[in-house]
Enzyme design. Sequence first.
Site: not given
Ligand code: 2GW
Length: 297
Positions: A178, A211, A245, A248, A285, A294
């Site tokens: 990460q 990550h 998290w 993760e 990113w 969100r």
């Molecule tokens: C996720 C958070 C809040 C609202 C919606 C979503 C969401 C995620 C969604 O509405 N639709 C969706 O397809 N996702 C999928 O989940 C999408 O592939 C996204 O990239 C993934 C992870 O959510 P993301 O990208 O918002 O999380 P990050 O970038 O804050 O990432 C890290 O932490 C996450 C756990 O909290 C995961 O572990 C992620 O893999 C990490 O990179």
Amino acid sequence: SICKTFNSRLVENSTSNPDPQNHNKVELRTKTPWNAPILWEGTFNRTYLEEFYRNNPVTIGLTVFALGKYLDKYLEKFLASADKYFMPGHKVIYYVMVDDHSKLPYIEYGTSRFLKPRVVAKEARWQDVSMMRMKTLADMLQDFIKDEVDYVFCMDVDMDFRAPYGVETLGELVAQAQAWFMNSPNTEFTYERRPESKAYIEMGQGDFYYHAAVFGGTPSQVLDLVRSCYAGIMEDKKNNIEAVWHDESHLNKYFFEHKPTLILSPEYCWDYKIHTEMEHVKLAWAMKDYAEVRDNV
Ligand code: 2GW
Ligand code: MN
């Protein structure tokens, strides 16, 4: 010079300096204590690797989930950029999970590029959207992905490729360091610290903060990983605890107990918010407005 400010602590921590006279060269940690390579530009020979894989062709899977607003907002750019830069010249199968088939973007894929879309239901809580990817991945890997590919990468959708992300990243069990924590001592890693959770890692322990936006390897290794993370997530749910998290945290626990055979440096998943001078960025990113995406919390 690979981003001098960013890597200052790596210089201090380094164990071997191949060229101590050359002060222009920023020294990077290129090996883990268990001797797995940490992949940076300049640590591999792309010409040699391409020749090897031309003689030993492989199929690479790329899984990605795009549900709800993430489908509208990120999927098209992710896939279009992957088509240009992910494993160029090699056979790739995109496993794309969406909640609305009619919103799949129209993309003209290159030769030896195949799309396998799948409709999945969107969980109500966003934490579950993210965590339940482990369950869906376990099912799909088990049912068909394992028979279709030699290597598989599982990625977040809120990113886009900027430069060739190639066969140098292939390995048995591949983890992404990460970017924000690359230079931090492990006491600062945001591991789950409550012993009640299956994701618990003791203070002072741990090698990297990994990550969850990128992990990969051979299908059997990735299947072990996603099954184990899913089991941890469900056990936590049973005990009424949710890791800090989410998936993760469980991924970090898994890599703590099963050391990756290859670590991708932050060049492979860079956040330009850290700084914009970073060179050799292959995947970055996306800019994210958390309030906007969100609102379904
Ligand atoms: C996720 C958070 C809040 C609202 C919606 C979503 C969401 C995620 C969604 O509405 N639709 C969706 O397809 N996702 C999928 O989940 C999408 O592939 C996204 O990239 C993934 C992870 O959510 P993301 O990208 O918002 O999380 P990050 O970038 O804050 O990432 C890290 O932490 C996450 C756990 O909290 C995961 O572990 C992620 O893999 C990490 O990179
Ligand atoms: Mn993400």
